[in-house]
Scaffold this motif. Sequence first.
Motif, PDB file in Angstrom:
ATOM      1  N   UNK A 237       0.838  -1.209   0.000  1.00  0.00           N
ATOM      2  CA  UNK A 237       0.000   0.000   0.000  1.00  0.00           C
ATOM      3  C   UNK A 237       0.871   1.257   0.000  1.00  0.00           C
ATOM      4  N   UNK A 238       0.280   2.440  -0.214  1.00  0.00           N
ATOM      5  CA  UNK A 238       1.063   3.685  -0.317  1.00  0.00           C
ATOM      6  C   UNK A 238       1.975   3.968   0.871  1.00  0.00           C
ATOM      7  N   UNK A 239       1.486   3.735   2.100  1.00  0.00           N
ATOM      8  CA  UNK A 239       2.307   4.041   3.279  1.00  0.00           C
ATOM      9  C   UNK A 239       3.522   3.117   3.354  1.00  0.00           C
ATOM     10  N   UNK A 240       3.344   1.844   2.962  1.00  0.00           N
ATOM     11  CA  UNK A 240       4.467   0.891   2.967  1.00  0.00           C
ATOM     12  C   UNK A 240       5.498   1.278   1.902  1.00  0.00           C
ATOM     13  N   UNK A 241       5.026   1.709   0.735  1.00  0.00           N
ATOM     14  CA  UNK A 241       5.952   2.106  -0.333  1.00  0.00           C
ATOM     15  C   UNK A 241       6.712   3.382   0.051  1.00  0.00           C
TER      16      UNK A 241
ATOM     17  N   UNK B   3       4.909   7.558  -4.361  1.00  0.00           N
ATOM     18  CA  UNK B   3       5.633   7.408  -3.088  1.00  0.00           C
ATOM     19  C   UNK B   3       6.920   8.240  -3.100  1.00  0.00           C
ATOM     20  N   UNK B   4       7.587   8.301  -4.251  1.00  0.00           N
ATOM     21  CA  UNK B   4       8.813   9.104  -4.361  1.00  0.00           C
ATOM     22  C   UNK B   4       8.478  10.592  -4.232  1.00  0.00           C
ATOM     23  N   UNK B   5       7.418  11.011  -4.902  1.00  0.00           N
ATOM     24  CA  UNK B   5       7.007  12.422  -4.860  1.00  0.00           C
ATOM     25  C   UNK B   5       6.609  12.823  -3.435  1.00  0.00           C
ATOM     26  N   UNK B   6       5.881  11.942  -2.760  1.00  0.00           N
ATOM     27  CA  UNK B   6       5.472  12.225  -1.370  1.00  0.00           C
ATOM     28  C   UNK B   6       6.697  12.399  -0.479  1.00  0.00           C
TER      29      UNK B   6
END
Length: 521
Positions: free
Chosen positions: A307-311, A346-349
Amino acid sequence: SSDKFPAADSASYFVLQEIVHDTVLLFESNRKECAKYLLGLHNNFESGIFASQITESSDKGNEEQKDAMMEQTDGWVLSEIVLEHVFGTMLRLPSPPVKQVYFAALIIELCKGENSSASQSLKKAVHILFERLADMDAGLISRLYNWFPHHLSNVGFEWEWDAWQGALSLDPLHPQLCFIRETLEKEVRLSYYDRVKTTLPDEIANLMASEPPAPSQELLSPSHPHHDAVKQLLGKLKMKQDADALNDTLAEIRKQEIDNGMTQEQADETAREIFTQAVLLLGSKSFSHVLNVIERCLDVLRGLNQNPSERLHSVRIIARFWKSNTQLLGILLDKFMNYRIIDPTSIISWIFESEQLEQVGRSYLWEILHVTLNKVINRAQHVQTKLDGFRDVYNKNEVIRSENPSAESEAEGQQEQVAIQTVEKSLETVIREQKEVFMVVLQKFTQTLQEMYLRFEAGGLDPNTDFTFRWVNGWYKDVLRMYHKEISTFSTTLESLVFVDHLDSRIKEPFHQLKQLRHRA
């Protein structure tokens, strides 16, 4: 005009600029010939217009030529006129007409030229540009600190660093100090740490890291809370054991964490941290090593990033592991994205987290952002090219089938149509992903800038006096400029979701300028 340079509003200046411009673009494929013609332009004009090209380092044996030319001390300096145009073209917005590396190679050839005064003219030009950095666009500063170390690597890393020591007392995010720091980091990429450090005065060398770039050794520390499990995991990885064996060790780590009072989420984070670091550690010898380890552990890595938080957590792990080597950090994030372990969002975040925004003057963050955006664009272009190819084949085969119809040829046509429909669906998916990624990038930029404007207004301050704001605002405009083609395809959606009414008009202005530019085009 001055004695050494034609007035910028004179006919002479215009004619010379046109001649240099045409020569530079005409000889794009041959930088050596281009430099030769540029340095010989004075031969096409009456004597006395240009000053002598002889320098102290010229061939000592050519005394007759030197004596003849020494008399021509008055006149314009050709190398200054040429370099002004080369830099002006290299720093053109939104982008130069040819690849930037061409200008870098051309400048090197100009400085190598026999009897050329280009080296002295170049030093003068660089010092002038350095003085103007504080008022320069962020995208142009990045072009300069990508060009300068490349040039220095071709001249033995020699430079007049002492002239810039006054910049050392400036704000850490001042463009001049950032320029020096980024130049040094990129010099290390082109050479090696100890070699670069020996070329610098001590005061300038202090801007470099205290030690050469190296991977994190945290995992190997005997004080690591999971030292035994780490040793077991590294052993299994070295023995190339399968995913089940690796997952067994990760399960033991999770169980130990939960027994120590941690939540399931915290236990999962610990397992992800240890496993990702182990993969990076084993692969730290070379690119081929890391790719080999990633491919062998692909199922486990994907399982840890559902999921997004894991990535996002995985991006942070990679960033901490290669903190001292930002070049490898960028490459590894790209590889992890290729294998779809992490995704562009995920990289952008991660880039827009407060910890990274404190380093907003560092180039690696924005290089990673550009690589990420380019990856998304390239995926869409690749699928579009594939679709065009399938359609061409189908259309050609349809002509043949219409001339010789049969049940077999009809079945072939249907198969080709199914293949086309499959690729069309893939194209829809990658274009949707492209829009989503650009939406996230622009949302992050606008939200960050909006918060900054509100904070400065509350304190009665001018945001343009803050270098963090100036860098973020500069990179925001740079992204709009560089990717205006992609952004303009869904500008209506952006207006309704990102560039909303309550957003500060100063943030919306570059976007509206972009729209007007597109309409005129």
